[in-house]
Design a protein around this motif. Structure first.
Motif, PDB file in Angstrom:
ATOM      1  N   ARG A  72       0.779  -1.568  -0.005  1.00  0.00           N
ATOM      2  CA  ARG A  72       0.123   0.264  -0.032  1.00  0.00           C
ATOM      3  C   ARG A  72       0.697   1.623  -0.115  1.00  0.00           C
ATOM      4  NH1 ARG A  72      -4.934  -1.830   4.150  1.00  0.00           N
ATOM      5  NH2 ARG A  72      -4.168  -4.457   3.824  1.00  0.00           N
ATOM      6  N   ASP A  79       5.454  -5.404   3.514  1.00  0.00           N
ATOM      7  CA  ASP A  79       4.782  -4.583   2.123  1.00  0.00           C
ATOM      8  C   ASP A  79       5.669  -4.917   0.836  1.00  0.00           C
ATOM      9  OD1 ASP A  79       3.610  -2.658   3.519  1.00  0.00           O
ATOM     10  OD2 ASP A  79       5.264  -1.524   4.048  1.00  0.00           O
ATOM     11  N   LEU A 132       0.234  -5.406  11.899  1.00  0.00           N
ATOM     12  CA  LEU A 132      -0.228  -4.715  10.237  1.00  0.00           C
ATOM     13  C   LEU A 132      -1.967  -3.704  10.754  1.00  0.00           C
ATOM     14  CD1 LEU A 132      -0.570  -8.540   8.758  1.00  0.00           C
ATOM     15  CD2 LEU A 132       1.842  -6.447   8.431  1.00  0.00           C
ATOM     16  N   ARG A 155      -2.657  -0.749   7.371  1.00  0.00           N
ATOM     17  CA  ARG A 155      -1.966  -2.234   6.895  1.00  0.00           C
ATOM     18  C   ARG A 155      -2.717  -3.971   6.452  1.00  0.00           C
ATOM     19  NH1 ARG A 155       3.109  -0.339   8.047  1.00  0.00           N
ATOM     20  NH2 ARG A 155       4.158  -0.222   6.366  1.00  0.00           N
TER      21      ARG A 155
END
Length: 366
Positions: free
Chosen positions: A35, A134, A172, A177
């Protein structure tokens, strides 16, 4: 929950290496990292920058800004070379953490402008775990780090986050996330190193949840206590801190602090608040000292320092202490720290409307 050290940094880097070695043949510049707005190559390089920056600040005892230098890659460095840079800078951070004295703090901006060796280790671990995730997401491979590392990062850097059913999904979620059932999505976040408050003869060192957990179980919390410490009040306060942490309502500014003496690095007592300020801006303070440190004015100095820190905040209008009638030494402490005995009417209201126990005296400072 356990202390974080240099070995944990190495363990986190090994987790990263194991995942990313499987995709060294991919174009890291062509894939966006999860992201983030960065590509996977930029994200990987950021991990190395964070490692060397943290190591430099801690080793150089930086106080006001990052040490002024930049990490660069040689032209033509491939993915394998970049991964080697991550491993190397991670090893440098681990070595710096291992050799830094316990009380040393250095510059980091969020949120209190400093971190200790454990904080830098935890931040380094957070950087590599989260950014490996990521990169893995961007390249379409699975990644999940050792659960104990994720749990430690939460306990050392996210004291304001209520623990979830599992550490990695909670971390997360806490960093925007992922989703966590029953909780709103996170769109803005910062980790938190512990607050330290300087006094003339000692430092008030904020207790993290991981430290409070050890103290409530009978450990030393990683402090070198004067003989007889920690006193029972500090252990009891640590139990309340853990309850607040587990409920998701802990705020480090209103937690527990250990008095660490400058002259010898020994811990001599504890001080803190009994919770966050109420709707009227009132907050209760409590404290204790190891017997061998009493009679030296340490308690007065600590109460004064912590009270002034609290009253400088916009959400605190009054700090109060509840003291037993026969505890004359404690009454002298707050008196010397600028507190005054509440009026008869104020004590009546405190007893009838706020549950102040009978037999306790109320002292306040605005």
């Amino acid at each position: 929950m356990r202390p974080i050290n240099g070995d944990d940094v190495i363990k986190a880097v090994a987790s990263c290496s194991a995942a990313l070695r499987t995709v060294l043949d991919r174009d890291w510049r062509a894939a966006r990292a999860g992201r983030l707005e960065w590509d996977c190559h930029t994200t990987a390089f950021h991990v190395a920058e964070a490692f060397i920056g943290y190591a430099a600040n801690l080793a150089g005892r930086a106080q006001d800004a990052y040490v002024p230098f930049e990490l660069t890659l040689d032209e033509g460095t491939d993915n394998a070379g970049l991964l080697h840079v991550i491993e190397t800078t991670g090893a440098l951070l681990a070595a710096t953490v291992r050799t830094a004295p316990p009380g040393v703090r250095a510059y980091h901006p969020y949120p209190f402008r400093s971190a200790d060796r454990v904080g830098f280790a935890a931040m380094g671990i957070a950087e590599v775990l989260l950014h490996t995730y990521d990169i893995a997401e961007g390249l379409g491979i699975p990644y999940e780090p050792p659960a104990d590392l994720a749990e430690s990062v939460l306990a050392w850097l996210f004291p304001h986050v209520q623990p979830g059913p599992a550490a990695w999904p909670t971390l997360l979620w806490a960093t925007g996330r992922g989703e966590l059932r029953g909780r709103d999505p996170v769109t803005e976040w910062r980790w938190q190193n512990n607050l330290v408050i300087p006094a003339e003869r000692f430092t008030l060192v904020g207790v993290r949840p991981a430290v409070a957990h050890d103290l409530q179980l009978g450990g030393d919390g990683g402090f070198d206590w004067l003989e007889g410490g920690p006193y029972e009040g500090t252990r009891e306060a640590s139990t309340y801190l853990m309850k607040a942490y587990e409920a998701g309502v802990h705020r480090p500014e209103f937690g527990v602090f250990v008095l660490v003496r400058h002259e010898d690095g020994r811990a001599i007592g504890g001080i803190g608040f009994h919770g966050v300020p109420d709707d009227d801006g009132r907050v209760e303070i409590g404290y204790d000292l190891v017997e061998g440190a009493r009679g030296e004015g340490y308690a007065t100095e600590a109460v004064r320092a912590l009270t002034e820190q609290a009253l400088a905040r916009e959400d605190v209008d009054l700090v109060f202490a509840c003291i037993e009638r026969d505890n004359t030494p404690s009454q002298r402490v707050v008196d010397r720290a600028g507190f005054t005995r509440a009026t008869v009417e104020e004590e009546r209201i405190a007893h009838e409307e706020h549950g102040l126990e009978g037999g306790l005296l109320l002292y306040t400072r605005r």
